[in-house]
Design a protein around this motif. Structure first.
Motif, PDB file in Angstrom:
ATOM      1  N   MET A  97     -38.902 -14.332   3.182  1.00 50.71           N
ATOM      2  CA  MET A  97     -39.921 -14.022   4.180  1.00 50.71           C
ATOM      3  C   MET A  97     -39.440 -14.343   5.583  1.00 50.71           C
ATOM      4  O   MET A  97     -39.606 -13.539   6.522  1.00 50.71           O
ATOM      5  CB  MET A  97     -41.189 -14.832   3.871  1.00 50.71           C
ATOM      6  CG  MET A  97     -42.369 -14.524   4.777  1.00 50.71           C
ATOM      7  SD  MET A  97     -42.958 -12.829   4.543  1.00 50.71           S
ATOM      8  CE  MET A  97     -44.427 -12.826   5.562  1.00 50.71           C
ATOM      9  N   TYR A 153     -38.699 -11.566   8.580  1.00 48.42           N
ATOM     10  CA  TYR A 153     -39.511 -11.648   9.801  1.00 48.42           C
ATOM     11  C   TYR A 153     -38.614 -11.764  11.032  1.00 48.42           C
ATOM     12  O   TYR A 153     -38.826 -11.089  12.049  1.00 48.42           O
ATOM     13  CB  TYR A 153     -40.439 -12.866   9.702  1.00 48.42           C
ATOM     14  CG  TYR A 153     -41.675 -12.794  10.559  1.00 48.42           C
ATOM     15  CD1 TYR A 153     -41.598 -12.657  11.942  1.00 48.42           C
ATOM     16  CD2 TYR A 153     -42.939 -12.877   9.982  1.00 48.42           C
ATOM     17  CE1 TYR A 153     -42.731 -12.608  12.722  1.00 48.42           C
ATOM     18  CE2 TYR A 153     -44.091 -12.825  10.764  1.00 48.42           C
ATOM     19  CZ  TYR A 153     -43.985 -12.692  12.130  1.00 48.42           C
ATOM     20  OH  TYR A 153     -45.117 -12.636  12.899  1.00 48.42           O
ATOM     21  N   ALA A 160     -37.100  -8.469  11.939  1.00 48.50           N
ATOM     22  CA  ALA A 160     -38.064  -7.515  12.495  1.00 48.50           C
ATOM     23  C   ALA A 160     -38.330  -7.761  13.979  1.00 48.50           C
ATOM     24  O   ALA A 160     -38.740  -6.842  14.698  1.00 48.50           O
ATOM     25  CB  ALA A 160     -39.373  -7.589  11.718  1.00 48.50           C
ATOM     26  N   GLY A 169     -40.209  -8.960   3.446  1.00 45.54           N
ATOM     27  CA  GLY A 169     -40.646  -9.615   4.670  1.00 45.54           C
ATOM     28  C   GLY A 169     -40.432  -8.731   5.879  1.00 45.54           C
ATOM     29  O   GLY A 169     -41.283  -8.638   6.772  1.00 45.54           O
ATOM     30  N   VAL A 214     -43.525  -7.090   8.533  1.00 46.36           N
ATOM     31  CA  VAL A 214     -43.561  -7.306   9.972  1.00 46.36           C
ATOM     32  C   VAL A 214     -43.199  -6.037  10.731  1.00 46.36           C
ATOM     33  O   VAL A 214     -43.877  -5.651  11.693  1.00 46.36           O
ATOM     34  CB  VAL A 214     -42.617  -8.459  10.362  1.00 46.36           C
ATOM     35  CG1 VAL A 214     -42.700  -8.730  11.848  1.00 46.36           C
ATOM     36  CG2 VAL A 214     -42.963  -9.706   9.576  1.00 46.36           C
ATOM     37  N   GLU A 251     -42.133 -18.169  15.450  1.00 41.72           N
ATOM     38  CA  GLU A 251     -43.131 -17.199  14.990  1.00 41.72           C
ATOM     39  C   GLU A 251     -42.937 -16.887  13.511  1.00 41.72           C
ATOM     40  O   GLU A 251     -43.905 -16.784  12.756  1.00 41.72           O
ATOM     41  CB  GLU A 251     -43.033 -15.915  15.823  1.00 41.72           C
ATOM     42  CG  GLU A 251     -44.101 -14.903  15.466  1.00 41.72           C
ATOM     43  CD  GLU A 251     -44.125 -13.712  16.418  1.00 41.72           C
ATOM     44  OE1 GLU A 251     -44.479 -12.610  15.963  1.00 41.72           O
ATOM     45  OE2 GLU A 251     -43.800 -13.891  17.607  1.00 41.72           O
ATOM     46  N   ALA A 252     -41.687 -16.745  13.075  1.00 43.64           N
ATOM     47  CA  ALA A 252     -41.414 -16.425  11.676  1.00 43.64           C
ATOM     48  C   ALA A 252     -41.857 -17.544  10.749  1.00 43.64           C
ATOM     49  O   ALA A 252     -42.342 -17.298   9.634  1.00 43.64           O
ATOM     50  CB  ALA A 252     -39.927 -16.143  11.489  1.00 43.64           C
ATOM     51  N   VAL A 288     -45.655 -18.066   9.038  1.00 46.58           N
ATOM     52  CA  VAL A 288     -46.200 -17.371   7.866  1.00 46.58           C
ATOM     53  C   VAL A 288     -45.744 -17.994   6.555  1.00 46.58           C
ATOM     54  O   VAL A 288     -46.021 -17.463   5.482  1.00 46.58           O
ATOM     55  CB  VAL A 288     -45.800 -15.878   7.892  1.00 46.58           C
ATOM     56  CG1 VAL A 288     -46.336 -15.204   9.129  1.00 46.58           C
ATOM     57  CG2 VAL A 288     -44.279 -15.713   7.812  1.00 46.58           C
ATOM     58  N   PRO A 346     -50.619 -10.859   7.048  1.00 48.72           N
ATOM     59  CA  PRO A 346     -49.886 -10.732   8.320  1.00 48.72           C
ATOM     60  C   PRO A 346     -50.071  -9.356   8.972  1.00 48.72           C
ATOM     61  O   PRO A 346     -50.237  -9.256  10.193  1.00 48.72           O
ATOM     62  CB  PRO A 346     -48.417 -10.956   7.902  1.00 48.72           C
ATOM     63  CG  PRO A 346     -48.495 -11.732   6.632  1.00 48.72           C
ATOM     64  CD  PRO A 346     -49.716 -11.229   5.937  1.00 48.72           C
TER      65      PRO A 346
END
Length: 447
Positions: free
Chosen positions: A70, A74, A77, A116, A120, A304-305, A308, A412
């Motif tokens: 994940m 992320y 992305a 993941g 995103v 930020e990643a 989640v 998300p």
């Protein structure tokens, strides 16, 4: 379609009232497993309790592997090149119908690479597409962005179960050995089924778009809130520390070493057959390092990643405790015998597919659920004479089937899109009822 919307709203109200949080479900499953072990096996209560508590930490490596799937997806992305690619893809849509077709195809394609990344990047693509095609049905567009989690991720390069059984040192290696991915992910069956499902669901996305006068367009207030990732600004400070944090030199050197290792690993170990969970996570991490460009940007994206990952960190130990009970009390053998009694070698893969889909709706975690189910499913397969790779792939496809109608992994995406799950469930139900019999038939024929 109006009927489906009413059904979706009713299901949303039902879920909000009766379906608890994923953590509460994990606790209830733990209690159920304890009760089954006490009532259905000869294990005494102290032994069951010890198996539960001792099992909490048996899957720490696996938990970290799932978190990195994940996390690295992320991170990737949020890179500039991926953002530029998504903006370019959004320009390919020439109207509302082509917009949802594009979204469905991209979502499923990205999920095949990394689930993941798909979650995103598809959410980001929603932003770019709806800005260019404001007349698209916004509910369907977001629903199509979720197709990859229900149709391709567990058949692709971030698939938990197939990659795990190909990884040296996995928790079932003594029982199962290693199953290379040319027998699972890269088998003709899996590739053919994946191509077929992508084609069917892409066409379905086109057919589901309402007429222009019935399309539900994006709320302008929502459109205003769809913001992009903002990299950190370069400080005025000219110190050596600031230079290193905002210079691409370290990222380029480190990322290049990683890509070099990846190529050498494939060269020395049989090409794509050498891919496993650790190798996939390593590659995506190195690509994120390279494409973010500087340590400062990478660190901000990492914050930020990491936001989640709480569900994996909190819940995986509970599922490991359930696994400990299955392994130490004889519950595995009991459930394996039950499967043998209702299956034949021909029907077993299809039964596993349907069973895995049902359980996934209540335990929406392909990795932790595999740790719980694998011992008794493989034992039943051994008794029936079914190849283990068929069990792995039937489990994988079933595990992602009900993701289409399960809100856990959509959170998300929905947070970015500013919608509730009930807003997209009607479209997802149609996709599910098309997808389920198609894949069930495929596994019956394979069996």
């Amino acid at each position: 379609m109006e009927t489906l919307v009413r059904i979706a709203e009713a299901l949303g109200r039902f879920s909000a009232r009766f379906v608890p949080s994923s953590f509460a479900i994990a606790v209830l499953l733990s209690l159920l497993t304890l009760a089954l072990a006490l009532g259905w096996t000869d294990a005494p209560a102290p032994r069951v309790l010890d198996a539960w508590g001792g099992g909490f930490w048996e899957l720490l490596t696996f938990s970290m592997q799932m978190a990195l799937v994940m996390f690295t997806g992320y991170l990737l992305a949020l890179t500039g090149p991926v953002k530029a690619l998504l903006e370019h893809l959004a320009r390919l849509a020439r109207g509302p119908r082509s917009a949802v077709v594009l979204m469905a195809a991209v979502s499923m394609g990205l999920a095949y690479i990394n689930w993941g990344l798909s979650l995103v990047a598809s959410a980001m693509l929603v932003r770019f597409v709806v800005r260019r095609q404001p007349d698209v049905d916004y509910r369907l567009l977001v629903a199509c962005a979720y197709f990859g989690l229900g149709a391709t991720w567990h058949a692709g390069l971030s698939a938990s179960a197939p990659l795990l059984v190909a990884t040296p040192g996995h928790f079932l290696e003594k029982q199962l050995g290693l199953i290379p991915i040319d027998r699972t992910l890269f088998s003709p069956f899996n590739i053919g089924l994946t191509v077929g499902v992508v084609g069917v669901l892409t066409l379905l996305a086109w057919a589901l778009h309402p007429r222009p006068e019935r399309a539900v367009r994006v709320d302008p207030a929502i459109l205003e809130q769809l913001k992009d990732f903002e990299p950190p600004a370069r400080p005025a400070d000219k110190s050596p520390a600031a230079w290193m944090d905002f210079s691409p030199l370290l990222n380029v050197l480190f990322g290049a070493l990683g890509v070099l290792w990846f190529g050498r690993h494939l060269w020395l170990n049989g090409g794509w057959k050498a891919i496993n969970l650790n190798v996939v996570n390593f590659l995506f991490l190195m690509l994120a390092v390279l494409l973010h460009g500087t340590p400062a940007r990478l660190l901000k994206a990492s914050e930020e990643a990491a936001s989640v990952l709480h569900g994996i960190v909190l819940q995986f130990p509970l599922y490991a405790g359930i696994y400990g009970i299955f392994k130490a009390t004889g519950l595995t053998e009991r459930i394996g015998q039950l499967f043998v009694s209702v299956s034949t070698p021909t029907t077993f893969p299809a039964i596993i597919y349907l069973y895995s889909g049902v359980v996934n709706y209540f335990v929406p975690s392909g990795g932790s659920k595999w740790a719980i189910e694998a011992p008794y499913l493989l034992e039943a397969a051994r008794t029936l004479g079914v190849e283990p790779e068929k069990v792995v792939m039937a489990y994988a496809w079933g595990d992602m089937a009900t993701d289409l109608i399960q809100p856990f992994w959509a959170l998300p995406l929905l947070a970015v899109a500013r919608l509730d799950f009930k807003d997209i469930l009607g479209f997802l139900l149609v996709a599910f009822f098309v997808y389920l019999p198609l894949v069930t038939l495929a596994f019956l024929l394979w069996g």
